[in-house]
Design a protein around this motif. Sequence first.
Motif, PDB file in Angstrom:
ATOM      1  N   SER A   1       0.847  -1.197   0.000  1.00 37.27           N
ATOM      2  CA  SER A   1       0.000   0.000   0.000  1.00 37.27           C
ATOM      3  C   SER A   1       0.879   1.243   0.000  1.00 37.27           C
ATOM      4  O   SER A   1       2.083   1.179   0.270  1.00 37.27           O
ATOM      5  N   ASP A   2       0.258   2.381  -0.261  1.00 40.28           N
ATOM      6  CA  ASP A   2       1.023   3.623  -0.231  1.00 40.28           C
ATOM      7  C   ASP A   2       1.460   3.973   1.188  1.00 40.28           C
ATOM      8  O   ASP A   2       2.337   4.802   1.377  1.00 40.28           O
ATOM      9  N   GLY A   3       0.896   3.319   2.167  1.00 38.91           N
ATOM     10  CA  GLY A   3       1.353   3.502   3.545  1.00 38.91           C
ATOM     11  C   GLY A   3       2.758   2.973   3.750  1.00 38.91           C
ATOM     12  O   GLY A   3       3.440   3.336   4.699  1.00 38.91           O
TER      13      GLY A   3
ATOM     14  N   LYS B   1       5.073   5.368   0.380  1.00 39.46           N
ATOM     15  CA  LYS B   1       5.267   6.824   0.516  1.00 39.46           C
ATOM     16  C   LYS B   1       6.371   7.181   1.507  1.00 39.46           C
ATOM     17  O   LYS B   1       7.223   8.007   1.196  1.00 39.46           O
TER      18      LYS B   1
ATOM     19  N   GLY C   1       5.114   7.099   8.756  1.00 41.05           N
ATOM     20  CA  GLY C   1       3.915   6.792   7.987  1.00 41.05           C
ATOM     21  C   GLY C   1       2.686   6.808   8.886  1.00 41.05           C
ATOM     22  O   GLY C   1       2.724   6.296   9.994  1.00 41.05           O
ATOM     23  N   ASN C   2       1.620   7.436   8.427  1.00 37.87           N
ATOM     24  CA  ASN C   2       0.410   7.521   9.243  1.00 37.87           C
ATOM     25  C   ASN C   2      -0.798   6.960   8.500  1.00 37.87           C
ATOM     26  O   ASN C   2      -1.925   7.276   8.804  1.00 37.87           O
ATOM     27  N   ASP C   3      -0.548   6.118   7.505  1.00 34.44           N
ATOM     28  CA  ASP C   3      -1.595   5.502   6.717  1.00 34.44           C
ATOM     29  C   ASP C   3      -1.532   3.999   6.954  1.00 34.44           C
ATOM     30  O   ASP C   3      -0.623   3.504   7.613  1.00 34.44           O
ATOM     31  N   ASN C   4      -2.495   3.268   6.420  1.00 36.54           N
ATOM     32  CA  ASN C   4      -2.435   1.814   6.516  1.00 36.54           C
ATOM     33  C   ASN C   4      -1.159   1.343   5.843  1.00 36.54           C
ATOM     34  O   ASN C   4      -0.881   1.720   4.714  1.00 36.54           O
ATOM     35  N   ALA C   5      -0.393   0.528   6.541  1.00 35.88           N
ATOM     36  CA  ALA C   5       0.860  -0.002   5.996  1.00 35.88           C
ATOM     37  C   ALA C   5       0.687  -1.502   5.782  1.00 35.88           C
ATOM     38  O   ALA C   5       0.597  -2.270   6.739  1.00 35.88           O
ATOM     39  N   THR C   6       0.630  -1.905   4.514  1.00 34.16           N
ATOM     40  CA  THR C   6       0.426  -3.309   4.161  1.00 34.16           C
ATOM     41  C   THR C   6       1.476  -3.707   3.144  1.00 34.16           C
ATOM     42  O   THR C   6       1.729  -2.980   2.191  1.00 34.16           O
TER      43      THR C   6
END
Length: 76
Positions: A27-29, A32, A63-68
């Motif tokens: 993912s972009d988590g 990025k 990172g503050n998004d879903n990290a998958t």
Amino acid sequence: AIAARCESEPDLLPTDVRPGDVYLLCSDGVSKPLARERMMAMLAGTACEAAWRLVRGALQAGGNDNATAVVVRAVG
């Protein structure tokens, strides 16, 4: 009941797979906060270790998004 409809078609890119090839789906988590070179270095070891390393690294990098991350290593 909720019914879901999917009207899109996936892009398929046939490729020759050789033992040792590594595929990363993330993912972009993950993509990025981490530079490409750092992600490449984190792919060492088993696929499971690499996936955990990528997710942990993304979170530690802010990172503050879903990290998958899904890592697949081709074997012969």
